[in-house]
Scaffold this active site. Structure first.
Site, PDB file in Angstrom:
ATOM      1  N   HIS A  56       0.794  -1.242   0.000  1.00  0.00           N
ATOM      2  CA  HIS A  56       0.000   0.000   0.000  1.00  0.00           C
ATOM      3  C   HIS A  56       0.819   1.281   0.000  1.00  0.00           C
ATOM      4  O   HIS A  56       0.250   2.355   0.143  1.00  0.00           O
ATOM      5  CB  HIS A  56      -0.944   0.024   1.206  1.00  0.00           C
ATOM      6  CG  HIS A  56      -2.019  -1.010   1.149  1.00  0.00           C
ATOM      7  ND1 HIS A  56      -3.277  -0.752   0.654  1.00  0.00           N
ATOM      8  CD2 HIS A  56      -2.020  -2.316   1.503  1.00  0.00           C
ATOM      9  CE1 HIS A  56      -4.017  -1.849   0.729  1.00  0.00           C
ATOM     10  NE2 HIS A  56      -3.269  -2.820   1.239  1.00  0.00           N
ATOM     11  N   LYS A  90      -7.802  14.154   4.848  1.00  0.00           N
ATOM     12  CA  LYS A  90      -6.932  12.977   4.791  1.00  0.00           C
ATOM     13  C   LYS A  90      -5.874  13.154   5.870  1.00  0.00           C
ATOM     14  O   LYS A  90      -5.765  14.243   6.454  1.00  0.00           O
ATOM     15  CB  LYS A  90      -6.255  12.853   3.424  1.00  0.00           C
ATOM     16  CG  LYS A  90      -5.585  14.158   2.945  1.00  0.00           C
ATOM     17  CD  LYS A  90      -4.974  14.045   1.566  1.00  0.00           C
ATOM     18  CE  LYS A  90      -5.957  14.118   0.425  1.00  0.00           C
ATOM     19  NZ  LYS A  90      -6.197  12.862  -0.262  1.00  0.00           N
ATOM     20  N   ARG A  91      -5.065  12.114   6.152  1.00  0.00           N
ATOM     21  CA  ARG A  91      -3.984  12.290   7.102  1.00  0.00           C
ATOM     22  C   ARG A  91      -3.077  13.436   6.642  1.00  0.00           C
ATOM     23  O   ARG A  91      -2.928  13.684   5.445  1.00  0.00           O
ATOM     24  CB  ARG A  91      -3.181  10.987   7.235  1.00  0.00           C
ATOM     25  CG  ARG A  91      -3.909   9.905   8.010  1.00  0.00           C
ATOM     26  CD  ARG A  91      -4.106  10.296   9.468  1.00  0.00           C
ATOM     27  NE  ARG A  91      -2.860  10.331  10.178  1.00  0.00           N
ATOM     28  CZ  ARG A  91      -2.467   9.416  11.062  1.00  0.00           C
ATOM     29  NH1 ARG A  91      -3.258   8.396  11.368  1.00  0.00           N
ATOM     30  NH2 ARG A  91      -1.309   9.524  11.684  1.00  0.00           N
ATOM     31  N   LYS A 139       1.320  14.614   0.928  1.00  0.00           N
ATOM     32  CA  LYS A 139      -0.060  14.920   0.537  1.00  0.00           C
ATOM     33  C   LYS A 139      -0.251  16.420   0.275  1.00  0.00           C
ATOM     34  O   LYS A 139      -1.255  16.843  -0.271  1.00  0.00           O
ATOM     35  CB  LYS A 139      -1.029  14.427   1.607  1.00  0.00           C
ATOM     36  CG  LYS A 139      -1.032  12.892   1.768  1.00  0.00           C
ATOM     37  CD  LYS A 139      -2.018  12.453   2.839  1.00  0.00           C
ATOM     38  CE  LYS A 139      -1.909  10.970   3.193  1.00  0.00           C
ATOM     39  NZ  LYS A 139      -2.587  10.093   2.236  1.00  0.00           N
ATOM     40  N   THR A 199      -8.288   7.041  -1.566  1.00  0.00           N
ATOM     41  CA  THR A 199      -9.655   6.514  -1.656  1.00  0.00           C
ATOM     42  C   THR A 199     -10.664   7.630  -1.375  1.00  0.00           C
ATOM     43  O   THR A 199     -11.800   7.566  -1.821  1.00  0.00           O
ATOM     44  CB  THR A 199      -9.864   5.349  -0.664  1.00  0.00           C
ATOM     45  OG1 THR A 199      -9.285   5.714   0.589  1.00  0.00           O
ATOM     46  CG2 THR A 199      -9.212   4.076  -1.179  1.00  0.00           C
ATOM     47  N   LYS A 212     -14.556   8.793  -2.893  1.00  0.00           N
ATOM     48  CA  LYS A 212     -15.731   9.150  -2.081  1.00  0.00           C
ATOM     49  C   LYS A 212     -16.270  10.515  -2.502  1.00  0.00           C
ATOM     50  O   LYS A 212     -17.483  10.734  -2.583  1.00  0.00           O
ATOM     51  CB  LYS A 212     -15.368   9.140  -0.591  1.00  0.00           C
ATOM     52  CG  LYS A 212     -14.980   7.748  -0.080  1.00  0.00           C
ATOM     53  CD  LYS A 212     -14.262   7.764   1.268  1.00  0.00           C
ATOM     54  CE  LYS A 212     -13.614   6.409   1.538  1.00  0.00           C
ATOM     55  NZ  LYS A 212     -12.621   6.427   2.621  1.00  0.00           N
TER      56      LYS A 212
HETATM   57  C1  8GP Z   1      -2.367   3.910   2.040  1.00  0.00           C
HETATM   58  C2  8GP Z   1      -1.950   4.760   0.847  1.00  0.00           C
HETATM   59  O1  8GP Z   1      -1.149   5.838   1.296  1.00  0.00           O
HETATM   60  C3  8GP Z   1      -3.174   5.289   0.114  1.00  0.00           C
HETATM   61  O2  8GP Z   1      -2.785   5.963  -1.036  1.00  0.00           O
HETATM   62  C4  8GP Z   1      -4.078   4.125  -0.241  1.00  0.00           C
HETATM   63  O3  8GP Z   1      -5.272   4.614  -0.802  1.00  0.00           O
HETATM   64  C5  8GP Z   1      -4.408   3.314   1.000  1.00  0.00           C
HETATM   65  O4  8GP Z   1      -3.210   2.844   1.605  1.00  0.00           O
HETATM   66  C6  8GP Z   1      -5.244   2.091   0.679  1.00  0.00           C
HETATM   67  O5  8GP Z   1      -4.612   1.306  -0.287  1.00  0.00           O
HETATM   68  N1  8GP Z   1      -1.200   3.304   2.616  1.00  0.00           N
HETATM   69  C7  8GP Z   1      -0.974   3.279   3.928  1.00  0.00           C
HETATM   70  O6  8GP Z   1      -1.694   3.827   4.722  1.00  0.00           O
HETATM   71  C8  8GP Z   1       0.189   2.522   4.348  1.00  0.00           C
HETATM   72  O7  8GP Z   1       0.883   1.951   3.539  1.00  0.00           O
HETATM   73  N2  8GP Z   1       0.425   2.477   5.643  1.00  0.00           N
HETATM   74  C9  8GP Z   1       1.421   1.635   6.157  1.00  0.00           C
HETATM   75  C10 8GP Z   1       2.744   2.062   6.294  1.00  0.00           C
HETATM   76  C11 8GP Z   1       1.857   1.975   7.521  1.00  0.00           C
END
Ligand code: 8GP
Length: 700
Positions: A251, A441-442, A447, A549, A553
């Site tokens: 991810h 978002k975070r 970002k 995501t 939305k």
């Molecule tokens: C997130 C991505 O940053 C985001 O773009 C994506 O939509 C989401 O995953 C679902 O696929 N990734 C993470 O939050 C992530 O990789 N977190 C881990 C490192 C702690």
């Protein structure tokens, strides 16, 4: 009435909630495994413009109304001790001795399908001492020691680590990861054997275990351990079952988020698991070096063990039969950069599944008026049968003025609902007829909430200098949490709130320009935010956002995306066309070029663009009062702006101007909005699950 369970950090966890919803809605038997954290992600408050974290005591009334505790299904998880080998009937047997036992107790939350009879479950594990009080210790009068054991055990499921995209290399985190993996696998095997005459034969034909990012990567060696040490299989048999059972999704490509655990830590905490990892790695290297003897360097780059660390992504790739990214661009970057060595060795393993979100929560439930309006126009099938692709029929009503007006009226109502929330919680009145431009978002440098707020500062300067200009009113809305230790992101929050305070209290800005920071973004708040949006800010540095995501939305609620060519934004663009989306900024290739070959000088942009110069100076010259924003200023100029904020500023401002002039043509704007809704069907998580089913899990 109950509090939101906030048992994840951001998009990664929320995606799984959507996937569980879709899996049940489509009638597949798919279940989640996780940790029943006593404290979820902290609650965010804003005090003196800064983020303050408060413990999220979501279980303070004792339990969660939808969960069922199943103590009789508890499993013992073993930590530490040492491995001893003995010979039994000519076979070497491995035993873990002197370990610390912890009891994992499952709490099951039902996951209902939609208009079907499926109920799956989300199983959350809670850690408890094997015995409430260690009687032997207690009887010896060592009361404190006995109590200590209880709290050590409970510590494992005490709290969620609050870092979204950073690696948390702490022992307790490693314990957590092994905890739910070991407990979850044990139950899966137990149940399988019960249904198959006590044998694990054929396991891989009936079970898929999906590793969602690397946090459950220990599933690879742990499944091997269970199959060999507890079920008596040999290595080759166990390896075949393991690799044919496990699939893996990555991810993120941010290097700081890729997990690697010190070998010493892993060895001490999980001695048998570590032995197995070593052996997996040894065999992998022998085999690849034999097959590709001239590529030793490449082969070594795929090693699980490197420089004293265990690389969890490498373990996950080697131990699974399918590896995917979460949007087309992200999967391409995985193949060509992040996991290039593996892709060269085993291209057939790699695939893509673009993320999706559940329309049932983020549209049907969050935006009931929009749903009804669409039902009136194209019938209820898209909604009742969850056939989101049917939304495309909306395009034929693009010139139906009554429909356009009705859509506009729903949007206005949703904006008023959010405006009311803002007035109630912040005592601030915003203009519901202004453009609602939203970034939720975070908070993270990549970002680029910073780009957004610097541009707001520029708009403010421009309105102050030239108050009589024609200006389309705008309200910029932000929300999101920063990791508590991520000081830079916290400074960005402070900047947003400081700018908001100044602009909102300037009477000249009333009804023209407002800035709002909504504290404590969560799903409940999201449900009133997405339906109210007109502009969806998706402005990450190209190549950095795996998918996103929130972008989906917003889109299904009729917002128009203002975005970079990153993550799933690219696929949104392919679906709506460039007449219905605003793109700007450098591409991932340009970012790659700058990062690897140089050529970017942020100072040039400061020197050459007066707007930039002015806002950057204001960060430190007292314009906004209080502490200067030196950390941000330095990162942009002294440290050459790693996320290319200044590089993209002018193009972002250009896109914002285009938005303002397009908004004046209300009909055209409404048409863009309809195009976005109409083409949002492919971003349903039902489609993602269908893709996993066909291309990853290959289940019937
Ligand atoms: C997130 C991505 O940053 C985001 O773009 C994506 O939509 C989401 O995953 C679902 O696929 N990734 C993470 O939050 C992530 O990789 N977190 C881990 C490192 C702690």
């Amino acid at each position: 009435m109950e509090k939101d369970p906030v048992l994840g950090n951001g998009g990664l966890g929320r995606l799984m909630a959507c996937f569980l919803d879709s899996t049940a809605a489509m009638g597949f038997p798919g279940h989640g495994n996780g940790i029943r954290y006593k404290y979820g992600l902290f609650e965010q408050k804003i005090v003196n413009n800064e983020q303050v974290e408060v413990a999220d005591n979501w279980l303070k009334n004792g339990d969660y109304p939808f969960e069922i505790r199943n103590k009789e299904k508890g499993v013992v998880v073993k930590y530490g001790g040492e491995v001893v080998t003995t010979e039994v009937e000519g076979k070497t047997v491995f035993l873990q001795k002197n370990y610390e036992p912890i009891l994992a107790v499952p709490y099951d939350i039902p996951v209902q399908g939609f208009h079907n009879n499926t109920v799956n479950s989300l199983r959350l594990w809670s850690a408890e001492p094997v015995e409430e009080f260690d009687l032997e210790t207690f009887n010896q009068g060592q009361f404190l020691k006995a109590v200590q054991r209880k709290s050590d055990a409970e510590a494992i499921s005490q709290i969620l680590y609050p870092s979204d995209a950073g690696f948390e290399g702490r022992l307790l985190r490693l314990k957590q990861e092994y905890f739910f993996v070991a407990a979850g696998l044990k139950r899966i095997i137990r149940r399988y054997k019960k249904q198959h005459d006590g044998s694990v034969e054929g396991f891989q034909d009936h079970i898929i275990i999906h590793i969602n990012d690397t946090h459950p990567a220990m599933a690879v060696p742990e499944l091997m351990r269970l199959l060999m040490d507890e079920e008596g299989l040999g290595w080759d048999e166990a390896w075949k079952i393991t690799t044919e059972t496990i699939t893996f999704t990555n991810h993120t490509v941010l290097p700081e988020a890729l997990e690697k655990w010190p070998i010493d830590m892993m060895k001490k905490l999980l001695p048998r698991v570590y032995q197995i990892i070593e052996e997996i790695n040894r065999r992998f290297l022998v085999e690849t070096n034999q097959k590709y003897p001239n590529d030793e360097a490449r082969n070594y780059s795929c090693s699980i063990l490197q420089d004293g660390d265990v690389h969890m992504a490498n373990l996950s790739i080697i131990g699974s039969h399918s590896v995917n990214g979460v949007a087309a661009l992200h999967s391409k970057i995985l193949r060509e950069e992040t996991f290039r060595g593996f892709y060269e060795l085993m291209p057939e393993k790699f695939t893509n599944v673009t993320n999706g979100v559940t329309q049932r929560r983020f549209m049907f439930s969050a935006n009931p008026k929009l749903r009804t309006l669409i039902n009136d126009k194209i019938g209820t099938e898209w909604n009742e049968a969850c056939e989101m692709e049917k939304l495309e029929q909306l395009v034929q009503f693009k010139d139906d003025e009554d429909f356009l007006d009705a859509m506009s009226a729903v949007k206005l109502e949703n904006k008023e609902r959010l405006a009311k929330y803002i007035e109630k919680t912040q005592d601030l009145k915003i203009n519901p007829n202004s453009i609602f431009d939203i970034q939720v978002k975070r908070i993270h440098e990549y970002k680029r909430q910073l780009l957004n707020i610097l541009h707001v500062m520029h708009l403010y300067n421009s309105l102050k200098e030239n108050p009589d200009q024609e200006f389309v009113p705008k309200t910029f809305i932000f929300a999101g949490k920063s990791a508590p230790s991520y000081l830079y992101a916290k400074e960005v929050i402070r900047l947003i709130n400081t700018v908001a305070e100044k602009i909102n209290s300037d009477p000249d800005m009333k009804d023209r320009l407002n800035v709002v920071f909504l504290p404590n973004f969560n799903v409940s708040l999201a449900e009133i935010v997405y339906p109210a949006a007109e502009i969806s800010e998706q402005i990450s540095t190209a190549g950095k956002e795996a998918s996103g995501t929130g972008n989906m939305k917003f889109m299904m609620n009729g917002a128009v995306t203002l975005g970079t060519l990153d993550g799933a934004n690219i696929e949104i663009l392919e679906n709506v066309g460039d007449d219905n989306m605003y793109t700007f900024g450098i591409t991932d290739k340009q970012v790659y070029e700058y990062t690897h070959n140089g050529g970017y000088r942020s100072f040039d942009y400061y020197e050459q663009d007066e707007r930039i110069r002015k806002v950057l100076n204001q960060l430190i010259d007292g314009t906004y009062g209080g502490q200067p924003f030196t950390m941000i200023y330095d990162s942009l100029l002294l440290h050459n702006d790693s996320y290319f904020v200044l590089r993209d500023f002018a193009d972002y401002a250009r896109a914002q101007e285009e938005i303002s002039s397009a908004y004046k043509d209300r009909k055209k704007w409404q048409q863009m909005s309809i195009e976005n809704i109409a083409h949002s069907g492919v971003f349903s998580s039902d489609r993602s699950i269908e893709d996993y089913k066909n291309n990853v899990w290959k289940i019937k």
